[in-house]
Design a protein around this motif. Sequence first.
Motif, PDB file in Angstrom:
ATOM      1  N   SER A 299     -18.310 -56.150  31.909  1.00 23.57           N
ATOM      2  CA  SER A 299     -18.954 -56.946  32.975  1.00 23.57           C
ATOM      3  C   SER A 299     -19.290 -56.099  34.060  1.00 23.57           C
ATOM      4  N   ARG A 300     -18.739 -54.839  34.506  1.00 26.74           N
ATOM      5  CA  ARG A 300     -18.876 -53.881  35.281  1.00 26.74           C
ATOM      6  C   ARG A 300     -18.600 -52.600  34.959  1.00 26.74           C
ATOM      7  N   ILE A 301     -19.438 -51.396  35.081  1.00 23.39           N
ATOM      8  CA  ILE A 301     -18.937 -50.148  34.730  1.00 23.39           C
ATOM      9  C   ILE A 301     -19.814 -49.171  36.026  1.00 23.39           C
ATOM     10  N   TRP A 302     -18.741 -48.608  36.628  1.00 25.08           N
ATOM     11  CA  TRP A 302     -19.173 -47.996  37.958  1.00 25.08           C
ATOM     12  C   TRP A 302     -18.351 -46.680  37.982  1.00 25.08           C
ATOM     13  N   VAL A 303     -19.266 -45.797  38.585  1.00 26.40           N
ATOM     14  CA  VAL A 303     -18.641 -44.359  38.649  1.00 26.40           C
ATOM     15  C   VAL A 303     -19.177 -44.073  40.163  1.00 26.40           C
ATOM     16  N   PHE A 304     -18.418 -43.411  40.949  1.00 25.05           N
ATOM     17  CA  PHE A 304     -18.624 -42.726  42.246  1.00 25.05           C
ATOM     18  C   PHE A 304     -20.023 -42.033  41.970  1.00 25.05           C
ATOM     19  N   SER A 305     -20.900 -42.281  42.833  1.00 26.66           N
ATOM     20  CA  SER A 305     -22.313 -41.409  42.784  1.00 26.66           C
ATOM     21  C   SER A 305     -22.103 -39.835  42.788  1.00 26.66           C
ATOM     22  N   LEU A 306     -21.280 -39.420  43.543  1.00 26.27           N
ATOM     23  CA  LEU A 306     -20.924 -38.058  43.815  1.00 26.27           C
ATOM     24  C   LEU A 306     -20.279 -37.323  42.652  1.00 26.27           C
ATOM     25  N   MET A 307     -19.845 -38.397  41.582  1.00 29.70           N
ATOM     26  CA  MET A 307     -18.872 -37.856  40.549  1.00 29.70           C
ATOM     27  C   MET A 307     -19.484 -38.313  39.118  1.00 29.70           C
ATOM     28  N   ARG A 308     -20.735 -38.333  39.206  1.00 33.12           N
ATOM     29  CA  ARG A 308     -21.445 -38.804  38.179  1.00 33.12           C
ATOM     30  C   ARG A 308     -21.820 -37.522  37.181  1.00 33.12           C
ATOM     31  N   ARG A 309     -22.204 -37.903  35.881  1.00 35.14           N
ATOM     32  CA  ARG A 309     -22.620 -36.654  34.945  1.00 35.14           C
ATOM     33  C   ARG A 309     -21.369 -35.824  34.755  1.00 35.14           C
TER      34      ARG A 309
ATOM     35  N   ARG B 195     -13.672 -54.340  42.994  1.00 36.47           N
ATOM     36  CA  ARG B 195     -14.772 -54.823  42.548  1.00 36.47           C
ATOM     37  C   ARG B 195     -15.587 -55.373  43.414  1.00 36.47           C
ATOM     38  N   GLU B 196     -15.017 -55.726  44.470  1.00 35.96           N
ATOM     39  CA  GLU B 196     -16.229 -56.153  45.609  1.00 35.96           C
ATOM     40  C   GLU B 196     -16.907 -54.790  46.392  1.00 35.96           C
ATOM     41  N   MET B 197     -16.202 -53.864  46.221  1.00 34.79           N
ATOM     42  CA  MET B 197     -17.077 -52.622  46.630  1.00 34.79           C
ATOM     43  C   MET B 197     -18.097 -52.112  45.672  1.00 34.79           C
ATOM     44  N   VAL B 198     -17.536 -52.368  44.274  1.00 32.41           N
ATOM     45  CA  VAL B 198     -18.540 -51.905  43.276  1.00 32.41           C
ATOM     46  C   VAL B 198     -19.803 -52.639  43.384  1.00 32.41           C
ATOM     47  N   ASP B 199     -19.661 -54.297  43.757  1.00 25.46           N
ATOM     48  CA  ASP B 199     -20.869 -55.255  43.621  1.00 25.46           C
ATOM     49  C   ASP B 199     -21.681 -54.641  44.718  1.00 25.46           C
TER      50      ASP B 199
END
Length: 278
Positions: free
Chosen positions: A208-218, A124-128
């Motif tokens: 509250s949060r939804i995150w996907v690693f930038s190189l793994m999106r789409r 969560r800290e990294m995602v923020d």
Amino acid sequence: MFQLSQNSVTVDFRRKKILPVLSKSGSAPKQQSILSNQTSEDSDNDAGQKRFGAVSCNVCGMLYTASNPEDETQHLLFHNQFISAVKYVGWKKERILAEYPDGRIIMVLPEDPKYALKKVDEIREMVDNDLGFQQAPLMCYSRTKTLLFISNDKKVVGCLIAEHIQWGYRVIEEKLPVIRSEEEKVRFERQKAWCCSTLPEPAICGISRIWVFSLMRRQKIASRMIECLRSNFIYGSYLSKEEIAFSDPTPDGKLFATQYCGTGQFLVYNFINGQNAT
């Protein structure tokens, strides 16, 4: 920034990227700890000269300006935090919600062992930091559900944190100007402020949060996590899209919510002080 009127609230989400926080010790990580994961963009080229201009790290996905000392320092900080957060060694007891050819989705609850909760806090800290701003605190931590997408190479490449809510507020969709290309449309959506109604509508689940690693999106990772959430948020029930609200989405988050919900008039929450969880 909020601009209140009688019928709507305007939210300007053109946030400036904040700098990742320092480690708990208050000092920057040693550069040597990242060298084994250094990217080709970061290293010297064949002529012995360092690259200049905007580059993207192919390990942590951060976009930064090479040769800029401040940017390079922030990259080192985030890179080390990212490497630690996404590493997943596996647990003896995993609450597996779904398995796919490219990974699996597990769920972590507040009553789970401390090592699982510690990993969720680290993520969560990294995602923020990756999202570029500090998200609003969770309303009721004891009733949260965290979904993690674990890749086959044992990395956390997706995270979704959900909580129980009572109300959501409908986004007011504005008419787009005459736009020639899809690229122009995306650029416009990312830059504009958005409005939502001040009239509350019943909602059950707040993302509250939804995150996907930038190189793994789409790769439908975020969509698959929401599908699992809808099936497992309340035992024996499958939530409709109308029962879900998104917490103050970023520009990219707004584009995703619009695509997933099939409308730009989805529900949002957690940007008006004083709202309480059920």
